[in-house]
Design a protein around this motif. Sequence first.
Motif, mmCIF file in Angstrom:
data_model
loop_
_atom_site.group_PDB
_atom_site.id
_atom_site.type_symbol
_atom_site.label_atom_id
_atom_site.label_comp_id
_atom_site.label_asym_id
_atom_site.label_seq_id
_atom_site.Cartn_x
_atom_site.Cartn_y
_atom_site.Cartn_z
ATOM 1 N N ALA A 27 -15.308 -16.464 21.981
ATOM 2 C CA ALA A 27 -14.496 -17.646 22.272
ATOM 3 C C ALA A 27 -14.743 -18.194 23.665
ATOM 4 N N GLY A 28 -15.770 -17.715 24.339
ATOM 5 C CA GLY A 28 -16.055 -18.188 25.691
ATOM 6 C C GLY A 28 -16.133 -17.036 26.667
ATOM 7 N N ALA A 29 -16.675 -17.310 27.838
ATOM 8 C CA ALA A 29 -16.872 -16.256 28.836
ATOM 9 C C ALA A 29 -15.544 -15.618 29.235
ATOM 10 N N ASP A 30 -15.550 -14.277 29.242
ATOM 11 C CA ASP A 30 -14.395 -13.476 29.677
ATOM 12 C C ASP A 30 -13.140 -13.727 28.851
ATOM 13 N N ASN A 31 -13.290 -14.190 27.641
ATOM 14 C CA ASN A 31 -12.140 -14.412 26.767
ATOM 15 C C ASN A 31 -11.764 -13.090 26.099
ATOM 16 N N PRO A 32 -10.488 -12.711 26.094
ATOM 17 C CA PRO A 32 -10.083 -11.433 25.491
ATOM 18 C C PRO A 32 -10.319 -11.369 23.977
ATOM 19 N N ASP B 235 -3.368 -15.075 9.822
ATOM 20 C CA ASP B 235 -3.121 -14.438 11.115
ATOM 21 C C ASP B 235 -4.062 -14.940 12.208
ATOM 22 N N MET B 236 -4.958 -15.854 11.859
ATOM 23 C CA MET B 236 -5.935 -16.339 12.833
ATOM 24 C C MET B 236 -5.320 -17.453 13.668
ATOM 25 N N VAL B 237 -4.797 -17.080 14.816
ATOM 26 C CA VAL B 237 -4.273 -18.058 15.764
ATOM 27 C C VAL B 237 -4.930 -17.775 17.115
ATOM 28 N N SER B 238 -4.749 -18.689 18.034
ATOM 29 C CA SER B 238 -5.437 -18.584 19.321
ATOM 30 C C SER B 238 -5.008 -17.366 20.120
ATOM 31 N N SER B 239 -3.840 -16.808 19.797
ATOM 32 C CA SER B 239 -3.353 -15.657 20.559
ATOM 33 C C SER B 239 -3.680 -14.317 19.912
ATOM 34 N N THR B 240 -4.376 -14.323 18.752
ATOM 35 C CA THR B 240 -4.725 -13.074 18.076
ATOM 36 C C THR B 240 -5.874 -12.392 18.815
ATOM 37 N N ILE B 241 -5.677 -11.127 19.181
ATOM 38 C CA ILE B 241 -6.661 -10.372 19.963
ATOM 39 C C ILE B 241 -7.240 -9.262 19.081
ATOM 40 N N PRO B 242 -8.532 -9.310 18.773
ATOM 41 C CA PRO B 242 -9.137 -8.235 17.967
ATOM 42 C C PRO B 242 -9.494 -7.033 18.843
ATOM 43 N N SER B 243 -9.553 -5.867 18.218
ATOM 44 C CA SER B 243 -9.960 -4.646 18.916
ATOM 45 C C SER B 243 -10.557 -3.688 17.891
#
Length: 556
Positions: free
Chosen positions: A201-206, A279-287
């Motif tokens: 999603a871009g540089a240094d994006n979580p 569940d795919m929203v801009s605040s969803t963080i994968p791990s």
Amino acid sequence: SGVVPYSHSYLPGEMQVSFLPGSYMCHYVLDGKPINVFAQLKANRMFIFPKGTVNFKLGIDYTLSANKGGGMVYDHDFPPIQGDGQSVRPRSYESLPSMHTLSAFVENHTEYSIGTTVLSIQPGVRVSRLMIDKAQALRGDINAVDPRVNVSYKFLTADNNHVFDNLSLVGGYGLATKMPTMAYLYPTPAYFDFVSYNSYAGADNPRNLAVMTTFVVPNTANHNLKPACSKKFEIGLNGRVGRVLGSITFFKENIDNEYGFQSVPISAGYNRYVIPQADMVSSTIPSYIDGALHYTMADGTVKKAPAYFQREVRSYSMPANVYETDKHGIEYTFNFGKIKPLSTDLIIDGAWFWIKRRSTGNGFNSSRVVTDVDPASGITNYNTYLAVMPAGSGSVRSRVNTNFRFVTHIPAIRLILSTTLQVVWQESVRNIYEDADGNPLYRAATSSYGKPMLEVLPVGYYDKEMNYFDWNPSGVERPEELVTRYSNPDYFTRQDYPVTCMLNFKLTKEIKKYVQISMIANNFLKFSKVYRQNKIGGYKELYSPMYFGAEIKAKF
């Protein structure tokens, strides 16, 4: 091509990986430290008889080849090539076993006088053993026996005729084995990298996360690899008439089991992870945790992403005996001696060659056909096919050329001038695709636009479960993608080239007996022509590039 996930793992399995930037500078070193050792012990004994001589030779030799270098060395995070298909990993040359070859040879040269004629027979045999690391090469040592015999019969001499100072009938036959090199005995493992999850999603994006599955074929050696073998026969005449010395030889050579690489199909399975669309929203963080993909919602809830198993058919390159070559032709050379008024020697040599090279290993064409799109995950499902194409592709080449060499020696100023006129009288090439009996395997067809074309049908195909089927176009989707097609209907028609000639020049200055300084100019008139190949398509440069150079030779 943009930011892409990249794996440099040597181990199979699924793992989190980093991203390659869209552009970067790669620095690499090709580190080679070759070691070559050669030792030889020879003995000979000559026996003299009233009507001839026998010279008996025997010996043994040993060769060691190794490399203690690191191979291609570079930063794993900035590779010189991205993984695509069969991926590449750095491999140290030092990890390869040393090559040891032990040979023994025996030879007998007998000359026997029969009246005013002389018969010469020179038989010999070399026995070689290439010692191999069986664990890495998947085969034992290679043994080779190379017999040969040369015969010469000097039937016209100054003692029995008034024309020829010497005229001899010469002939020979022999086998020559070419052992495989390290690249064929100890090939690199095959690595295949499949994207299981990719989010950038871009540089240094979580939200940035990449998971790849690496499939490894740890040993791609071929336990059926055979040594290449050349069988050569030749017969000719050589002799002298006054100042003219010449020879003409007909030869026929067949080379079996030439080395190359052939494709080997494999089926690899891997998981594809997809976060549900809901569940795919801009605040969803994968791990990636404990071998599975998770994602964290805005409210802190952690969920496990569903995995969808997929399978694909790929192929890797394995060393194999995949070519055979047939050659025959005539070679000639005539030295007309010195033309005294010009202080120039004229030497004419040349050859006619006919060379047919044909593949003996099957090839593959692949096709991926969309079957459906999973509505829940959005994953596209494919049927993957791997068509098995018949052996038999290759070419037939012929060439007739003559070299006229004018060598002028001016002793007074210790100068040697050499001018060579190279003439190619005839040259042609013809692409082939045929079976072992010479029958063509291609057929006429029509393209979807109604234009004539040629095609070669597969002999069978694999599906993604690695089940093999004989070729049946009704058994696969879009069978046209698995057929080898040639849009040029003249692709297998002979391509002829025009007559060409080129001039080379060399000037040598002798300084006493110890130093020679030479100036070289090849194609110094700068002949240049790009020829449009009206039959097989494309272009060919008919002349070697013009270049100049100099050299110094010193003898102490």
